[in-house]
Design an enzyme around this catalytic site. Structure first.
Site, short mmCIF file in Angstrom:
data_model
loop_
_atom_site.label_atom_id
_atom_site.label_comp_id
_atom_site.label_asym_id
_atom_site.label_seq_id
_atom_site.Cartn_x
_atom_site.Cartn_y
_atom_site.Cartn_z
N ASP A 171 64.11 -70.96 26.70
CA ASP A 171 64.73 -71.86 25.72
C ASP A 171 64.60 -73.35 26.06
O ASP A 171 64.93 -74.20 25.25
CB ASP A 171 66.21 -71.50 25.52
CG ASP A 171 67.04 -71.62 26.79
OD1 ASP A 171 66.59 -72.26 27.76
OD2 ASP A 171 68.15 -71.06 26.82
N HIS A 200 58.96 -73.63 32.96
CA HIS A 200 59.75 -74.55 33.79
C HIS A 200 58.88 -75.56 34.51
O HIS A 200 59.22 -76.02 35.61
CB HIS A 200 60.67 -73.79 34.77
CG HIS A 200 61.82 -73.10 34.09
ND1 HIS A 200 62.84 -72.48 34.78
CD2 HIS A 200 62.12 -72.94 32.77
CE1 HIS A 200 63.72 -71.98 33.91
NE2 HIS A 200 63.29 -72.24 32.69
N TYR A 263 62.84 -79.38 34.13
CA TYR A 263 62.60 -78.69 35.42
C TYR A 263 61.55 -79.37 36.29
O TYR A 263 61.49 -79.14 37.49
CB TYR A 263 62.19 -77.23 35.18
CG TYR A 263 63.38 -76.34 34.90
CD1 TYR A 263 64.11 -75.75 35.93
CD2 TYR A 263 63.82 -76.12 33.60
CE1 TYR A 263 65.21 -74.96 35.68
CE2 TYR A 263 64.92 -75.32 33.34
CZ TYR A 263 65.62 -74.75 34.39
OH TYR A 263 66.72 -73.97 34.13
N ARG A 283 74.74 -74.73 41.66
CA ARG A 283 74.88 -74.38 40.23
C ARG A 283 75.39 -72.94 40.08
O ARG A 283 76.19 -72.67 39.19
CB ARG A 283 73.52 -74.58 39.54
CG ARG A 283 73.50 -74.20 38.07
CD ARG A 283 74.36 -75.11 37.20
NE ARG A 283 74.54 -74.54 35.88
CZ ARG A 283 75.64 -74.69 35.12
NH1 ARG A 283 76.64 -75.45 35.53
NH2 ARG A 283 75.72 -74.12 33.95
P1 NAD Z 1 74.42 -62.28 34.41
O1 NAD Z 1 74.33 -61.84 35.83
O2 NAD Z 1 75.72 -62.70 33.85
O3 NAD Z 1 73.90 -61.10 33.46
C1 NAD Z 1 72.85 -60.28 33.77
C2 NAD Z 1 73.18 -58.83 33.46
O4 NAD Z 1 72.04 -58.04 33.80
C3 NAD Z 1 74.35 -58.26 34.29
O5 NAD Z 1 75.32 -57.68 33.46
C4 NAD Z 1 73.68 -57.21 35.18
O6 NAD Z 1 74.50 -56.09 35.45
C5 NAD Z 1 72.48 -56.82 34.33
N1 NAD Z 1 71.39 -56.19 35.08
C6 NAD Z 1 70.98 -56.43 36.33
N2 NAD Z 1 69.93 -55.64 36.63
C7 NAD Z 1 69.69 -54.89 35.52
C8 NAD Z 1 68.72 -53.89 35.21
N3 NAD Z 1 67.80 -53.51 36.08
N4 NAD Z 1 68.74 -53.35 33.97
C9 NAD Z 1 69.69 -53.72 33.06
N5 NAD Z 1 70.62 -54.66 33.32
C10 NAD Z 1 70.61 -55.23 34.53
O7 NAD Z 1 73.34 -63.43 34.23
P2 NAD Z 1 73.23 -64.58 33.12
O8 NAD Z 1 73.50 -65.88 33.78
O9 NAD Z 1 74.01 -64.22 31.93
O10 NAD Z 1 71.68 -64.55 32.79
C11 NAD Z 1 71.04 -63.41 32.26
C12 NAD Z 1 69.54 -63.56 32.33
O11 NAD Z 1 69.06 -64.41 31.30
C13 NAD Z 1 69.02 -64.19 33.64
O12 NAD Z 1 67.81 -63.59 34.01
C14 NAD Z 1 68.82 -65.63 33.25
O13 NAD Z 1 67.96 -66.27 34.14
C15 NAD Z 1 68.23 -65.42 31.88
N6 NAD Z 1 68.17 -66.58 31.01
C16 NAD Z 1 66.95 -67.03 30.68
C17 NAD Z 1 66.81 -68.11 29.86
C18 NAD Z 1 65.45 -68.60 29.55
O14 NAD Z 1 65.30 -69.63 28.95
N7 NAD Z 1 64.38 -67.92 29.94
C19 NAD Z 1 67.93 -68.75 29.35
C20 NAD Z 1 69.17 -68.27 29.69
C21 NAD Z 1 69.28 -67.16 30.52
C1 G6P Z 2 67.98 -73.05 30.85
C2 G6P Z 2 66.70 -72.40 31.30
C3 G6P Z 2 66.97 -70.98 31.77
C4 G6P Z 2 67.98 -70.98 32.87
C5 G6P Z 2 69.24 -71.67 32.42
C6 G6P Z 2 70.17 -71.86 33.58
O1 G6P Z 2 68.46 -72.43 29.71
O2 G6P Z 2 65.74 -72.36 30.29
O3 G6P Z 2 65.76 -70.41 32.19
O4 G6P Z 2 68.28 -69.67 33.28
O5 G6P Z 2 68.96 -72.94 31.88
O6 G6P Z 2 71.39 -72.26 33.13
P1 G6P Z 2 72.70 -72.11 34.01
O7 G6P Z 2 73.73 -72.71 33.13
O8 G6P Z 2 72.86 -70.63 34.26
O9 G6P Z 2 72.45 -72.87 35.27
MN MN Z 3 64.04 -71.01 31.03
#
Ligand code: NAD
Ligand code: G6P
Ligand code: MN
Length: 441
Positions: A171, A200, A263, A283
């Site tokens: 995102d 990133h 990033y 963080r």
């Molecule tokens: P979080 O730890 O709160 O949630 C992650 C969930 O995944 C947990 O409930 C955990 O139990 C579950 N999990 C772990 N291993 C698993 C598996 N093998 N199968 C199914 N579920 C599993 O984390 P969060 O901060 O809410 O972030 C969630 C994910 O989204 C992270 O990977 C984060 O980096 C990603 N994210 C990516 C972007 C992006 O732009 N690419 C943006 C926001 C969040």
């Molecule tokens: C942005 C990035 C994600 C990252 C997140 C971290 O959305 O695109 O890849 O996981 O920031 O945010 P946080 O609030 O968890 O530090």
């Molecule tokens: Mn990202």
């Protein structure tokens, strides 16, 4: 009109509440038949599921909504699978950040040593999860944004080379476009960005006004000089995020050609960042004491009162909305533009074909069509070739169980850049990731 079946993997994520509310708000644009949450951690997911039961009873009673830890129940019959898992959870994110800081290296969720540690953990779980999805839903669109998306995308490209329905997306490029709209005083949807990089680690070369075709980047450059740079939703952000966005001004002073992804600062100012970030309270600690607490408090309150009350409103959730818009663009062959992570194949002309690059794409029923940017200048190419080499070596580690490749990946990374430091932090991370990383020989 067809209604869609969606599964969210990582149902216990701190982002899930945002998705549940957005699926209600966007029910006309993206009509759902069935929504399933899947997580490996039942206790974490259950309160979010119970919140969903109450929300949908009030706002979307015809939706078939369930939550489960069973893969068959989760994946069978799905049209779209949204993947947002965090292997090892936030406690492992904290280790990814604290261990490098203890060695005076940057500790960050997705960049540097911590990002590589997370990358190996995610690779193991994501490959398994995609195999499970494919067993029960061979044609589902898999929309991955589990981090570190750059490394996960490279691992999935290698493991599932023929699978054209695995998409990887982040995102942050859109968040930066939204910041520009705040500066310009327009809607972000009126901006048409040209972008290149890795996940990133990328730059906007142009940001066009879709109405007039004018390139607004020169205006944005001036506005950043006058006003600095803020997230679109600055009022809702923790102060650390405001600092992160604030560095865009400095990056544009030093490298005025393009508008950078936030990033990039870790790669461009590693020494400054290591000296200015809090090594004791990272963080991950902020998220654990902030967003995570808030989400589970909200669940508790709603479950206790049995109603959403004023907790459901019209305030949009940019992250969830973006991912749902991606699904909409595929579902209705809209060919909307989204910045996505795709196999290069000439999109950045002077970079290797098999790099997973991040560029704007037109996205429709046949997947993403990348918009090429031609050759990029030597400075940017040098940075990206260095980083993509580090990422590819890390994925080699998964396949070859090779300590040597891990040492090479860590040494190449600009946030480490020294063999002795690479060995020291790698050894500490091997210890911390026992059982979650492949065994290295
Ligand atoms: P979080 O730890 O709160 O949630 C992650 C969930 O995944 C947990 O409930 C955990 O139990 C579950 N999990 C772990 N291993 C698993 C598996 N093998 N199968 C199914 N579920 C599993 O984390 P969060 O901060 O809410 O972030 C969630 C994910 O989204 C992270 O990977 C984060 O980096 C990603 N994210 C990516 C972007 C992006 O732009 N690419 C943006 C926001 C969040
Ligand atoms: C942005 C990035 C994600 C990252 C997140 C971290 O959305 O695109 O890849 O996981 O920031 O945010 P946080 O609030 O968890 O530090
Ligand atoms: Mn990202």
């Amino acid at each position: 009109m067809k209604k869609f079946n969606v599964c969210i993997v990582g149902g216990g994520s701190t982002y899930t509440l945002g998705f549940l509310k957005s699926f209600v708000r966007m029910r006309k644009e993206f009509p759902l038949q069935k929504l399933v949450l899947f997580d490996t951690d039942k206790e974490r997911q259950d309160p979010i599921g119970q919140f969903g039961d109450i929300l949908f009873k009030e706002q979307f009673p015809e939706l078939d909504f369930t939550y489960t830890t069973d893969i068959k129940e989760a994946y069978e019959g799905m049209d779209f699978v949204f993947m947002q898992m965090r292997t090892g959870g936030l406690p492992m994110r904290a280790k990814d950040e604290h261990i490098p800081f203890s060695m005076n290296l940057i500790g960050q969720e997705t960049c540097g040593a911590g990002g590589m540690a997370y990358g190996l953990r995610s690779t193991v779980d994501m490959i398994k999860a995609v195999r499970d999805v494919r067993h029960y839903a061979p044609d589902a669109w898999i929309l991955n944004y589990s981090n570190p998306a750059a490394i996960v995308a490279e691992a999935l490209r290698r493991e599932f080379p023929e699978d054209k329905r695995i998409l990887n997306i982040c995102d942050q490029p859109e968040n930066v476009v939204r910041s520009c709209s705040r500066l310009l005083g327009c809607s972000w949807e009126e901006l048409d960005p040209v972008y290149f990089g890795l996940n990133h680690f990328g730059w906007f070369t142009n940001i066009y006004d879709i109405n007039t075709g004018e390139d607004l980047l020169p205006k944005i450059r001036e506005l950043v000089k006058e006003n600095g740079f803020l997230p679109q939703d600055a009022e809702q952000r923790d102060p650390s995020w405001l600092d992160t966005y604030g560095m865009v001004e400095e990056m544009m002073n030093d490298f005025p050609d393009y508008l950078p992804n936030t990033y990039n600062q870790y790669y461009l100012y590693p020494e400054y960042k290591v000296n200015h970030l809090d090594h004791e309270y990272t963080r991950a600690d902020e998220v654990i004491n902030g967003r995570e607490k808030r989400v589970f408090e909200e669940c508790k309150e709603v479950i206790a009162t049995g109603t959403l009350g004023d907790k459901f409103d019209d305030i949009s959730d940019a992250h969830a909305e973006m991912m749902i818009e991606v699904a909409v663009s595929i579902a209705y062959n809209k060919n909307d533009r989204h910045i996505m992570i795709v196999e290069n194949n000439g999109a950045i002309a002077n970079m290797q074909d098999d790099a997973m690059v991040e560029v704007a794409c037109e996205l429709g029923a046949n997947g993403p069509r990348p918009l090429g940017v031609g050759n990029i200048p030597q400075f940017y190419l040098g940075l990206l070739v260095n980083q993509v080499s580090s990422e590819k070596l890390l994925v080699d580690v998964y396949y070859e169980n090779s300590y040597q490749k891990a040492l090479e990946a860590f040494t190449l990374n600009r946030l480490i850049n020294d063999t002795k430091k690479a060995r020291e932090v790698l050894d500490a991370l091997i210890e911390a990731n026992k059982g979650m990383w492949p065994e290295l020989n």
